[in-house]
Design an enzyme around this catalytic site. Structure first.
Site, PDB file in Angstrom:
ATOM      1  N   LYS A   1       0.945  -1.258   0.052  1.00  0.00           N
ATOM      2  CA  LYS A   1       0.012  -0.090  -0.104  1.00  0.00           C
ATOM      3  C   LYS A   1       1.017   1.304  -0.165  1.00  0.00           C
ATOM      4  CE  LYS A   1      -0.494   0.985   4.805  1.00  0.00           C
ATOM      5  NZ  LYS A   1      -1.107   1.615   5.536  1.00  0.00           N
TER       6      LYS A   1
ATOM      7  N   SER B   1      -9.942   1.482  -2.637  1.00  0.00           N
ATOM      8  CA  SER B   1      -9.097   2.566  -2.199  1.00  0.00           C
ATOM      9  C   SER B   1     -10.011   3.873  -2.841  1.00  0.00           C
ATOM     10  CB  SER B   1      -7.872   2.664  -2.228  1.00  0.00           C
ATOM     11  OG  SER B   1      -7.285   3.950  -2.204  1.00  0.00           O
TER      12      SER B   1
ATOM     13  N   TYR C   1       0.354   1.976  -7.531  1.00  0.00           N
ATOM     14  CA  TYR C   1      -0.486   1.424  -6.486  1.00  0.00           C
ATOM     15  C   TYR C   1      -1.995   1.609  -6.749  1.00  0.00           C
ATOM     16  CZ  TYR C   1      -3.383   1.975  -2.012  1.00  0.00           C
ATOM     17  OH  TYR C   1      -4.522   1.685  -1.406  1.00  0.00           O
TER      18      TYR C   1
ATOM     19  N   LYS D   1      -5.434  -0.844  -7.559  1.00  0.00           N
ATOM     20  CA  LYS D   1      -6.654  -0.930  -7.297  1.00  0.00           C
ATOM     21  C   LYS D   1      -7.710  -0.698  -8.084  1.00  0.00           C
ATOM     22  CE  LYS D   1      -5.485  -1.373  -2.561  1.00  0.00           C
ATOM     23  NZ  LYS D   1      -5.704  -2.630  -2.315  1.00  0.00           N
TER      24      LYS D   1
ATOM     25  N   PHE E   1     -11.289   5.541   2.768  1.00  0.00           N
ATOM     26  CA  PHE E   1     -10.555   6.697   2.386  1.00  0.00           C
ATOM     27  C   PHE E   1      -9.280   6.776   3.174  1.00  0.00           C
ATOM     28  CE2 PHE E   1     -12.984   9.533  -0.328  1.00  0.00           C
ATOM     29  CZ  PHE E   1     -13.742   8.575  -0.705  1.00  0.00           C
TER      30      PHE E   1
ATOM     31  N   LEU F   1       0.521   9.493   7.055  1.00  0.00           N
ATOM     32  CA  LEU F   1       0.408  10.592   8.078  1.00  0.00           C
ATOM     33  C   LEU F   1       0.601  10.226   9.422  1.00  0.00           C
ATOM     34  CD1 LEU F   1       0.682  13.567   8.441  1.00  0.00           C
ATOM     35  CD2 LEU F   1      -1.896  13.728   8.085  1.00  0.00           C
TER      36      LEU F   1
HETATM   37  C1  UD1 Z   1      -3.270   7.477  -0.289  1.00  0.00           C
HETATM   38  C2  UD1 Z   1      -4.593   7.193  -0.649  1.00  0.00           C
HETATM   39  C3  UD1 Z   1      -5.327   6.063  -0.041  1.00  0.00           C
HETATM   40  C4  UD1 Z   1      -4.397   4.906   0.107  1.00  0.00           C
HETATM   41  C5  UD1 Z   1      -3.027   5.246   0.733  1.00  0.00           C
HETATM   42  C6  UD1 Z   1      -2.191   4.055   0.817  1.00  0.00           C
HETATM   43  C7  UD1 Z   1      -5.414   9.133  -1.996  1.00  0.00           C
HETATM   44  C8  UD1 Z   1      -6.274  10.359  -1.809  1.00  0.00           C
HETATM   45  N1  UD1 Z   1      -5.208   8.320  -0.983  1.00  0.00           N
HETATM   46  O1  UD1 Z   1      -3.392   8.233   0.993  1.00  0.00           O
HETATM   47  O2  UD1 Z   1      -6.525   5.674  -0.778  1.00  0.00           O
HETATM   48  O3  UD1 Z   1      -5.075   3.958   0.787  1.00  0.00           O
HETATM   49  O4  UD1 Z   1      -2.404   6.456  -0.018  1.00  0.00           O
HETATM   50  O5  UD1 Z   1      -1.146   4.357   1.623  1.00  0.00           O
HETATM   51  O6  UD1 Z   1      -5.039   8.907  -2.959  1.00  0.00           O
HETATM   52  N2  UD1 Z   1       1.416  13.867   4.810  1.00  0.00           N
HETATM   53  C9  UD1 Z   1       2.323  14.894   5.145  1.00  0.00           C
HETATM   54  N3  UD1 Z   1       3.448  14.380   6.032  1.00  0.00           N
HETATM   55  C10 UD1 Z   1       3.772  13.130   5.961  1.00  0.00           C
HETATM   56  C11 UD1 Z   1       2.746  12.345   5.533  1.00  0.00           C
HETATM   57  C12 UD1 Z   1       1.649  12.709   4.967  1.00  0.00           C
HETATM   58  O7  UD1 Z   1       1.919  15.998   5.179  1.00  0.00           O
HETATM   59  O8  UD1 Z   1       4.995  12.707   6.530  1.00  0.00           O
HETATM   60  C13 UD1 Z   1       0.293  14.411   4.265  1.00  0.00           C
HETATM   61  C14 UD1 Z   1      -0.017  14.011   2.719  1.00  0.00           C
HETATM   62  O9  UD1 Z   1       0.924  15.017   1.826  1.00  0.00           O
HETATM   63  C15 UD1 Z   1      -1.523  14.020   2.393  1.00  0.00           C
HETATM   64  C16 UD1 Z   1      -1.857  13.520   3.885  1.00  0.00           C
HETATM   65  O10 UD1 Z   1      -0.805  13.717   4.793  1.00  0.00           O
HETATM   66  O11 UD1 Z   1      -1.895  15.000   2.224  1.00  0.00           O
HETATM   67  C17 UD1 Z   1      -2.403  12.006   4.086  1.00  0.00           C
HETATM   68  O12 UD1 Z   1      -1.327  11.279   3.569  1.00  0.00           O
HETATM   69  P1  UD1 Z   1      -1.073   9.850   3.597  1.00  0.00           P
HETATM   70  O13 UD1 Z   1      -1.274   9.175   5.059  1.00  0.00           O
HETATM   71  O14 UD1 Z   1       0.180   9.197   2.972  1.00  0.00           O
HETATM   72  O15 UD1 Z   1      -2.401   9.394   2.910  1.00  0.00           O
HETATM   73  P2  UD1 Z   1      -2.663   9.605   1.226  1.00  0.00           P
HETATM   74  O16 UD1 Z   1      -1.558   9.954   0.341  1.00  0.00           O
HETATM   75  O17 UD1 Z   1      -3.861  10.665   1.418  1.00  0.00           O
END
Ligand code: UD1
Length: 341
Positions: free
Chosen positions: A88, A128, A153, A157, A182, A204
């Protein structure tokens, strides 16, 4: 009775698989868990056993290995399958696309072949919201078109959903439900199971909790110049226990659904920005968090959140836990695995 089903969970030791295992066991389902443990550990299975006070039937192996899968189907009378087994990491998929196509798509086709061979006709699939790409309208509902996937990835899906659609057309006995998650966050309130990111987390919340635990120096918020209230990206963060409960409902309803191939969004319907989540983590846990704003991350969608009405109307599923619950439970899990008091 629906709950007397014997259910195979591929990727059952993973983050969402293990939380779903707990809910299913608590609802009386009999489970077979399969996992290759390439991205998880046995202690997660032990955590499931502790929470439910039951032994779990576990087979270690790779779902893209047909001899292994056949042996699981041969030795167990399986009624339904929930297919979680997949990699993932968006970033890793860009670096190693073949690994993702082989593992995520390969396990789907191998599994469907085994199901056909052993006449198993129900599958719930871990999809996803990534299938929507950057949606034209938010909240996004299930009829929004797929956009070109931003990463291998995301492409896997989309492909797996397409494979299911084609198999539904070809096999009139088959029923499938694709659940479009989500952003799953949080952990079981018991702190016995949670997310176990291998190496540096890319998602995140594990990054937030590891920074709070002092394992990482700081969190970088990727971009503050997006078209959102505070400039950081907006997501729909859903508690993993709420998500797990939707699988139970999908399994209970799958036989009665009007469409043999269904899809549901699983989200809260509420958009929360990354900076807001960071602030709410600090407020909820009382732990200060060292963070800085950095450049945008390639491939990030600006904002997305779910229209969850279809899952509410058809499955009767609604979220019950808040973002604060998620953040608290994620922090309790991090403390438990690090031995922090
Ligand atoms: C993405 C996919 C989700 C998938 C997941 C798998 C989309 C909208 N979502 O989630 O469906 O299941 O990947 O891993 O395509 N962020 C930071 N700092 C960090 C890490 C993340 O600012 O160190 C921010 C990212 O820029 C993002 C948000 O946090 O805006 C969420 O990031 P993350 O948890 O990686 O998930 P998505 O990328 O949204």
């Amino acid at each position: 009775m629906a709950n007397s089903k014997k259910v195979l969970l591929t990727g059952g030791a993973g983050y969402i698989g293990s939380h779903t295992a707990v809910q299913l066991i608590q609802q009386g389902f009999e489970l077979i868990l399969v996992d290759d443990l390439s991205r998880s550990e046995l202690r997660i299975i032990e955590g499931v056993e502790k929470i439910t006070n039951q032994r779990v039937s576990f087979h270690q192996g790779d779902c893209s290995n047909s001899a292994f899968l056949d042996s699981v189907f041969e030795t167990n009378q399986i009624d339904s399958v929930i297919h979680f087994a997949a990699y993932k990491s968006v970033n890793e998929s860009v670096q190693q696309p073949l690994l993702y196509y082989q593992n995520n798509v390969g396990s789907m086709t191998t599994l469907l072949k085994a199901m056909e061979k052993f006449h198993v006709n129900e599958i719930i699939f871990s999809s996803s919201c990534t299938v929507y790409g950057e949606p034209d309208r938010i909240p996004v509902n299930e009829s929004a078109p797929f956009k070109k996937a931003e990463s291998p990835y995301g492409a896997t899906k989309q492909m797996c959903e397409r494979i299911l659609e084609d198999c539904i057309q070809a096999n009139k006995e088959l029923r499938s439900v694709s659940l479009r998650y989500f952003n799953p966050v949080g952990a079981h309130p018991s702190a016995q199971i949670g997310e176990l990111p291998i190496g540096t987390p890319s998602n995140l919340v594990p990054y937030v909790t590891q920074t709070a635990a002092g394992i990482r120096q700081k969190l970088t918020v990727f971009g503050n110049d997006y078209n959102t209230p505070d400039g950081s990206c907006m997501r729909d963060f859903i508690h993993v226990v709420d998500l797990a409960k939707a699988h139970v409902m999908a399994l209970q309803k799958v036989e009665a659904l009007e469409n043999r191939g269904e899809v549901f969004n699983l989200g809260t319907g509420i958009g929360v920005t990354v900076l807001d989540l960071v602030k709410r983590f600090v407020k909820t846990t009382g732990i200060p968090l060292n963070y800085e704003v950095g450049p945008r991350r390639a491939g990030d969608v600006e904002k997305i959140y779910a229209d969850p009405a279809k899952a509410a109307n058809i499955l009767g599923w609604r979220t019950q836990l808040s973002l604060e619950d998620s953040l608290l439970h994620a922090w309790q899990w991090e403390k438990q695995i690090r031995g922090i008091k």
